[in-house]
Design a protein around this motif. Sequence first.
Motif, PDB file in Angstrom:
ATOM      1  N   LYS A   1      33.798  75.005  -8.935  1.00 36.44           N
ATOM      2  CA  LYS A   1      33.849  76.097  -9.896  1.00 36.44           C
ATOM      3  C   LYS A   1      33.566  75.525 -11.275  1.00 36.44           C
ATOM      4  O   LYS A   1      34.306  74.673 -11.759  1.00 36.44           O
ATOM      5  CB  LYS A   1      35.231  76.750  -9.850  1.00 36.44           C
ATOM      6  N   THR A   2      32.507  75.965 -11.919  1.00 37.84           N
ATOM      7  CA  THR A   2      32.189  75.501 -13.263  1.00 37.84           C
ATOM      8  C   THR A   2      33.206  76.081 -14.232  1.00 37.84           C
ATOM      9  O   THR A   2      33.382  77.299 -14.300  1.00 37.84           O
ATOM     10  CB  THR A   2      30.764  75.925 -13.668  1.00 37.84           C
ATOM     11  N   LEU A   3      33.880  75.207 -14.975  1.00 38.50           N
ATOM     12  CA  LEU A   3      34.891  75.633 -15.940  1.00 38.50           C
ATOM     13  C   LEU A   3      34.338  75.769 -17.348  1.00 38.50           C
ATOM     14  O   LEU A   3      34.824  76.564 -18.143  1.00 38.50           O
ATOM     15  CB  LEU A   3      36.057  74.643 -15.947  1.00 38.50           C
ATOM     16  N   TYR A   4      33.309  74.982 -17.658  1.00 37.89           N
ATOM     17  CA  TYR A   4      32.761  74.981 -19.009  1.00 37.89           C
ATOM     18  C   TYR A   4      31.432  74.241 -18.995  1.00 37.89           C
ATOM     19  O   TYR A   4      31.271  73.274 -18.256  1.00 37.89           O
ATOM     20  CB  TYR A   4      33.729  74.278 -19.971  1.00 37.89           C
ATOM     21  N   THR A   5      30.512  74.663 -19.823  1.00 39.54           N
ATOM     22  CA  THR A   5      29.249  73.961 -19.999  1.00 39.54           C
ATOM     23  C   THR A   5      29.004  73.765 -21.487  1.00 39.54           C
ATOM     24  O   THR A   5      29.068  74.729 -22.260  1.00 39.54           O
ATOM     25  CB  THR A   5      28.077  74.758 -19.384  1.00 39.54           C
ATOM     26  N   ALA A   6      28.779  72.532 -21.893  1.00 38.77           N
ATOM     27  CA  ALA A   6      28.465  72.216 -23.289  1.00 38.77           C
ATOM     28  C   ALA A   6      26.959  72.061 -23.417  1.00 38.77           C
ATOM     29  O   ALA A   6      26.308  71.524 -22.524  1.00 38.77           O
ATOM     30  CB  ALA A   6      29.164  70.928 -23.702  1.00 38.77           C
TER      31      ALA A   6
ATOM     32  N   CYS B   1      39.902  61.743 -14.068  1.00 33.61           N
ATOM     33  CA  CYS B   1      39.180  61.983 -15.323  1.00 33.61           C
ATOM     34  C   CYS B   1      37.705  62.281 -15.030  1.00 33.61           C
ATOM     35  O   CYS B   1      37.040  61.527 -14.324  1.00 33.61           O
ATOM     36  CB  CYS B   1      39.283  60.744 -16.216  1.00 33.61           C
ATOM     37  N   PRO B   2      37.163  63.386 -15.564  1.00 27.73           N
ATOM     38  CA  PRO B   2      35.762  63.715 -15.301  1.00 27.73           C
ATOM     39  C   PRO B   2      34.774  62.616 -15.702  1.00 27.73           C
ATOM     40  O   PRO B   2      33.781  62.404 -15.016  1.00 27.73           O
ATOM     41  CB  PRO B   2      35.534  64.991 -16.124  1.00 27.73           C
ATOM     42  N   TYR B   3      35.048  61.895 -16.779  1.00 23.90           N
ATOM     43  CA  TYR B   3      34.156  60.789 -17.160  1.00 23.90           C
ATOM     44  C   TYR B   3      34.236  59.667 -16.129  1.00 23.90           C
ATOM     45  O   TYR B   3      33.217  59.087 -15.745  1.00 23.90           O
ATOM     46  CB  TYR B   3      34.521  60.239 -18.542  1.00 23.90           C
ATOM     47  N   SER B   4      35.448  59.342 -15.681  1.00 22.65           N
ATOM     48  CA  SER B   4      35.605  58.301 -14.671  1.00 22.65           C
ATOM     49  C   SER B   4      34.931  58.705 -13.370  1.00 22.65           C
ATOM     50  O   SER B   4      34.246  57.895 -12.732  1.00 22.65           O
ATOM     51  CB  SER B   4      37.092  58.017 -14.421  1.00 22.65           C
ATOM     52  N   VAL B   5      35.125  59.964 -12.979  1.00 29.76           N
ATOM     53  CA  VAL B   5      34.491  60.458 -11.750  1.00 29.76           C
ATOM     54  C   VAL B   5      32.969  60.430 -11.900  1.00 29.76           C
ATOM     55  O   VAL B   5      32.254  59.998 -10.999  1.00 29.76           O
ATOM     56  CB  VAL B   5      34.996  61.887 -11.415  1.00 29.76           C
ATOM     57  N   GLY B   6      32.470  60.865 -13.056  1.00 27.66           N
ATOM     58  CA  GLY B   6      31.022  60.924 -13.278  1.00 27.66           C
ATOM     59  C   GLY B   6      30.348  59.568 -13.349  1.00 27.66           C
ATOM     60  O   GLY B   6      29.174  59.438 -13.015  1.00 27.66           O
ATOM     61  N   THR B   7      31.069  58.560 -13.800  1.00 29.71           N
ATOM     62  CA  THR B   7      30.468  57.224 -13.925  1.00 29.71           C
ATOM     63  C   THR B   7      30.723  56.350 -12.710  1.00 29.71           C
ATOM     64  O   THR B   7      30.084  55.307 -12.546  1.00 29.71           O
ATOM     65  CB  THR B   7      31.018  56.494 -15.172  1.00 29.71           C
TER      66      THR B   7
END
Length: 160
Positions: free
Chosen positions: A7-12, A125-131
């Motif tokens: 589920k997308t929560l936010y898009t920057a 953490c989304p950054y940790s997951v993404g990297t």
Amino acid sequence: MASSEKKTLYTADAQAVGGRSGHVRSSTGVIDLEMSVPEGLGGKRGATNPEELFAAGYSSCFQQALLVIAQRAGDRLDPDTTVNCSVSLFQEGEGYGLSAVLDVDLKKFDEQKTIEMVRQAHRICPYSVGTRGNMEVELRVKGQAIPVEAAENAGVAEKG
């Protein structure tokens, strides 16, 4: 929500013009900055760079993950808790890459509890997951490196 649902929560949204010697602006206008190669690499003073913006985002996001972990455990973080993030740009052969160091000071928890909370935050953490699997991330508590299992820096995040 089932763990398999996304589920997308936010898009920057942001736009760059001119690359490292250009300008970035977010769609909200909150970010409206001159960009430059880092000053130490011949860039101009008073401008930011992608690594600096990444470090700011990662440290903020990681601290939010720590807040979530503390809340789940029925704890509260000390208001003076800090997360410092250093992002390094390196060249390897023809390509370029990034690495990061996250240094956490939770102030009020003992070392073992702090280490466990940092490791749990790194899992969500989304950054940790993404990297994860793409970038080396070192975790530290008050300047001291903490053990990170290979699985924590590779592959996909834990579900749950």
